[in-house]
Design an enzyme around this catalytic site. Structure first.
Site, short mmCIF file in Angstrom:
data_model
loop_
_atom_site.label_atom_id
_atom_site.label_comp_id
_atom_site.label_asym_id
_atom_site.label_seq_id
_atom_site.Cartn_x
_atom_site.Cartn_y
_atom_site.Cartn_z
N GLU A 7 -34.21 42.05 61.81
CA GLU A 7 -33.72 42.43 63.14
C GLU A 7 -32.24 42.09 63.35
OE1 GLU A 7 -36.94 41.20 66.10
OE2 GLU A 7 -37.57 40.28 64.22
N SER A 12 -40.52 42.18 66.94
CA SER A 12 -40.10 43.56 67.21
C SER A 12 -40.97 44.60 66.52
CB SER A 12 -38.63 43.77 66.79
OG SER A 12 -37.77 43.11 67.68
N TYR A 38 -35.75 50.36 69.82
CA TYR A 38 -34.29 50.28 69.78
C TYR A 38 -33.60 51.61 69.53
CZ TYR A 38 -35.44 45.37 69.66
OH TYR A 38 -35.95 44.13 69.99
N ARG A 73 -41.26 36.92 76.84
CA ARG A 73 -41.83 38.22 77.20
C ARG A 73 -43.19 38.35 76.54
NH1 ARG A 73 -39.32 41.83 74.17
NH2 ARG A 73 -41.26 42.32 73.10
N ASP A 127 -46.48 40.73 75.70
CA ASP A 127 -46.83 42.13 75.53
C ASP A 127 -48.34 42.31 75.55
OD1 ASP A 127 -44.12 42.58 75.17
OD2 ASP A 127 -44.25 42.45 72.98
N GLU A 159 -48.87 39.35 72.01
CA GLU A 159 -48.01 38.26 71.56
C GLU A 159 -47.08 37.85 72.69
OE1 GLU A 159 -45.21 39.25 68.49
OE2 GLU A 159 -44.84 41.24 69.32
N ASN A 187 -43.13 36.69 73.01
CA ASN A 187 -41.84 36.65 72.32
C ASN A 187 -40.97 35.60 72.98
OD1 ASN A 187 -39.18 37.22 71.40
ND2 ASN A 187 -39.71 39.35 71.04
N GLY A 225 -35.11 40.45 73.24
CA GLY A 225 -33.82 41.10 73.07
C GLY A 225 -33.03 41.18 74.36
#
Length: 325
Positions: free
Chosen positions: A19, A145, A219, A258, A260, A276, A278, A282
């Site tokens: 990443e 990601s 992205y 964050r 998900d 998960e 994070n 980002g």
């Protein structure tokens, strides 16, 4: 709300993980915002001499804009702890657990947070038999990601069992996490620390025309529609926020995180599963945390400043190391 006097902040970015490019975009945005806030900023691309460079730069705080290994797995966090430098986001123990999807399950599920079942499988075994009934998901244990994620269905063009020459994460990893595929919708909730404790910023739905919310969709502009706030029942939105705050607290996250989800809307509350959490989301123009923050009336520069102030608070409270709650 800029700290007085202005700080010297090193934005740690880049590195050699999958990443890298996302980290560079995150770091550039963060650096611009910090300079706008009046701070002195040095952008530092992670390499093997990072400890020497940090010792020379003597920053007041490091903004960790790295993604993946070694910036998100506890390695960089341990180094910064040893050097006594305050840094943003979560500490060593939290980072070790949260980047490992299996360890995350072991930490969160006992606290009432629903997550898909599954197990770690050796890649060699995948070429002999399916680990779960199809459809199922294969993902690396400790990548972020959605790097290396594959959905194996009855009509997947990978063979049955999976052929060694078929393109997929089994070509890049020795072990993978196999989970049942949960049909439904992609949701995500950001959490930010505040003076009153962790605060959920809302729920975003990610609508993808084809495939799933993988690295490319995350992205590449135009590949995913972000619906913020998500058009979902109030009880589901409340449950997303509740689980996100609980995960943030149980894992010991700091700054921002964050969480998900996959939600099978035919099953109501029973169809919501955490995938998960994070610990270093980002901060690019397409990233979800800044987007949710805007909807919560927190601008990008203010968001970055809040994360830096939390790093200093945690460092001071822990007596010089990034303590775990």
């Amino acid at each position: 709300m800029t700290a007085k006097p202005p700080l010297h902040i090193v934005v740690l970015m880049g590195g050699w993980a999958n990443e890298r490019e996302v980290s560079l975009m995150s770091g550039a945005g963060v650096a611009d915002a910090l300079e706008m806030n009046g701070h002195s900023v040095t952008q530092l691309d992670l390499d093997r001499n990072v400890a020497q460079r940090l010792a020379e730069l003597k920053p007041d705080v490091v903004f960790n804009a790295l993604h993946g290994v070694p910036g998100e797995d506890g390695s960089v966090q341990g180094m910064l702890d040893l050097m006594g430098i305050p840094y943003t986001h979560s500490g060593l123990a939290t980072s070790v657990i949260a980047i490992d999807k299996q360890l995350t399950k072991q930490a969160l599920v006992p606290h009432g947070i629903p997550m898909p079942g599954g197990r770690i499988v050796a890649v060699d075994d995948l070429h002999m038999r399916d680990p779960l009934p199809r459809p199922y998901v294969l993902k690396p244990v400790n990548e972020g990601s959605s790097v290396g994620v594959a959905i194996v269905t009855e009509d997947s063009n990978v063979g049955n069992p999976i052929a060694r020459e078929a393109v997929g994460p089994w070509q890049d990893f020795d072990e993978l996490l196999a989970e049942p595929f949960i049909k439904g919708r992609e949701l995500t909730t950001a959490v930010i620390d505040s003076a009153n404790g962790p605060r959920a910023l809302g729920v975003t739905e990610l609508i993808i025309e084809t495939g799933f919310y993988d690295y490319e969709h995350k992205y590449t502009e135009g590949r995913t529609q972000h619906v913020c706030p998500a058009n979902i029942p109030p009880e589901i939105a409340a449950l997303c926020e509740q689980y996100a705050i609980k995960a943030h607290e149980v894992l010991g996250c700091h700054g921002t995180s964050r969480t998900d989800y996959r939600w099978d809307d035919e099953q109501g509350e029973d169809g919501l599963f955490v995938l998960e959490t994070n610990t270093q989301p980002g901060m690019t123009p397409l990233s979800l945390v800044p987007e949710q923050a805007r909807h919560a009336d927190i601008g990008y520069a203010e968001l970055v400043e809040l994360i830096v102030m939390e790093a200093i608070r945690v460092h001071n409270l822990s007596g010089g190391s990034h303590g775990q709650d």
